[in-house]
Design a protein around this motif. Sequence first.
Motif, mmCIF file in Angstrom:
data_model
loop_
_atom_site.group_PDB
_atom_site.id
_atom_site.type_symbol
_atom_site.label_atom_id
_atom_site.label_comp_id
_atom_site.label_asym_id
_atom_site.label_seq_id
_atom_site.Cartn_x
_atom_site.Cartn_y
_atom_site.Cartn_z
ATOM 1 N N GLN A 1 16.372 -16.379 -5.297
ATOM 2 C CA GLN A 1 17.012 -15.680 -4.319
ATOM 3 C C GLN A 1 16.265 -14.161 -4.367
ATOM 4 O OE1 GLN A 1 21.258 -15.597 -5.638
ATOM 5 N NE2 GLN A 1 21.379 -17.462 -4.564
ATOM 6 N N CYS A 2 15.156 -13.970 -4.827
ATOM 7 C CA CYS A 2 14.575 -12.796 -4.949
ATOM 8 C C CYS A 2 13.270 -12.831 -4.272
ATOM 9 C CB CYS A 2 14.181 -12.243 -6.392
ATOM 10 S SG CYS A 2 15.815 -12.098 -7.370
ATOM 11 N N TRP A 3 13.029 -11.883 -3.429
ATOM 12 C CA TRP A 3 11.440 -11.675 -2.668
ATOM 13 C C TRP A 3 11.072 -10.275 -2.877
ATOM 14 C CZ3 TRP A 3 9.523 -15.158 1.180
ATOM 15 C CH2 TRP A 3 10.341 -16.108 1.290
ATOM 16 N N ASP A 4 9.825 -9.931 -3.055
ATOM 17 C CA ASP A 4 9.135 -8.874 -3.048
ATOM 18 C C ASP A 4 8.295 -8.309 -1.732
ATOM 19 O OD1 ASP A 4 10.011 -8.111 -5.722
ATOM 20 O OD2 ASP A 4 8.344 -9.198 -6.618
ATOM 21 N N ALA A 5 8.516 -7.060 -1.341
ATOM 22 C CA ALA A 5 7.942 -6.894 0.028
ATOM 23 C C ALA A 5 6.945 -5.715 -0.431
ATOM 24 C CB ALA A 5 9.178 -6.346 0.785
ATOM 25 N N HIS A 6 5.738 -5.865 0.489
ATOM 26 C CA HIS A 6 4.927 -4.599 0.283
ATOM 27 C C HIS A 6 4.425 -4.613 1.934
ATOM 28 C CE1 HIS A 6 1.620 -2.738 -1.360
ATOM 29 N NE2 HIS A 6 0.756 -3.403 -1.058
ATOM 30 N N CYS A 7 3.982 -3.179 2.105
ATOM 31 C CA CYS A 7 3.408 -2.611 3.428
ATOM 32 C C CYS A 7 2.086 -3.070 3.325
ATOM 33 C CB CYS A 7 3.782 -1.392 3.743
ATOM 34 S SG CYS A 7 3.363 -0.099 2.634
ATOM 35 N N ILE A 8 1.534 -3.695 4.268
ATOM 36 C CA ILE A 8 -0.174 -3.881 4.179
ATOM 37 C C ILE A 8 -0.705 -3.558 5.739
ATOM 38 C CG2 ILE A 8 0.046 -5.653 2.511
ATOM 39 C CD1 ILE A 8 -0.492 -7.839 4.483
ATOM 40 N N THR A 9 -2.129 -3.286 5.951
ATOM 41 C CA THR A 9 -2.721 -3.091 6.976
ATOM 42 C C THR A 9 -3.497 -4.276 7.430
ATOM 43 O OG1 THR A 9 -2.572 -0.708 6.676
ATOM 44 C CG2 THR A 9 -3.970 -1.516 8.238
ATOM 45 N N LEU A 10 -3.092 -4.908 8.719
ATOM 46 C CA LEU A 10 -4.007 -6.048 9.358
ATOM 47 C C LEU A 10 -4.526 -5.699 10.520
ATOM 48 C CD1 LEU A 10 -1.470 -8.888 8.466
ATOM 49 C CD2 LEU A 10 -3.603 -8.484 7.411
ATOM 50 N N ARG A 11 -5.736 -5.576 10.525
ATOM 51 C CA ARG A 11 -6.304 -5.309 11.980
ATOM 52 C C ARG A 11 -6.081 -3.917 12.313
ATOM 53 N NH1 ARG A 11 -6.872 -10.930 15.043
ATOM 54 N NH2 ARG A 11 -8.143 -11.942 13.480
ATOM 55 N N GLY A 12 -5.824 -2.977 11.329
ATOM 56 C CA GLY A 12 -5.435 -1.526 11.792
ATOM 57 C C GLY A 12 -4.245 -1.287 11.963
ATOM 58 N N ARG A 13 -3.173 -2.349 11.861
ATOM 59 C CA ARG A 13 -1.655 -2.236 12.191
ATOM 60 C C ARG A 13 -1.047 -2.423 11.197
ATOM 61 N NH1 ARG A 13 -1.729 -5.645 17.592
ATOM 62 N NH2 ARG A 13 -3.278 -4.534 18.760
ATOM 63 N N SER A 14 0.163 -1.437 10.896
ATOM 64 C CA SER A 14 1.150 -1.663 9.695
ATOM 65 C C SER A 14 1.697 -3.052 9.770
ATOM 66 C CB SER A 14 2.187 -0.474 10.085
ATOM 67 O OG SER A 14 2.883 -0.255 8.621
#
Length: 167
Positions: A28-41
């Motif tokens: 019931q747990c997820w981890d989240a991260h902000c990444i950059t793909l093709r220059g977009r958040s």
Amino acid sequence: MQLGLTWPLQGLLKLKNVPYGEPLARNQCWDAHCITLRGRSSLLLVHCASRYTCVRFDMTPGDWASLRRIVPEEIREGLLDAGLEPKTVERYLADCGEVVFTRTHGRREVAFLNRAWEDVLAADWLLDESTHHQLLLGGAANGLLCRCAEFTETDTALAHLRRSLGE
């Protein structure tokens, strides 16, 4: 549902003192991260038990501000992409409850998040810039043989997810 936020994502959201959260079943747990793909958040969501990965491309500041609404939508799409029955997906989301922000769920889970991130970056050529939900990109990452936090054997993240959710 506990959503473990990486340090960079906590910074992006300008959150301080994010709690560890109460002990909860890993599936019931997820981890989240902000990444950059093709220059977009973009948003990377990784299921803590199975390493199953969902990617949402081109997040706007408004999207990041609405993360509690966007996460269940993205997970729903990802689980349907996995071939789970709609009633199974809705039951899973109902059982998980509302999104609660926590710290990430441990070193092992974050290590698997980092590996999932590498898999997503390696499959960047599958990114579809015309849509937020990345069906092909997620499918490529979830179809690779991998290890995960809940099971000892090597299998695909998709197979780990199905086993984790009792399918």
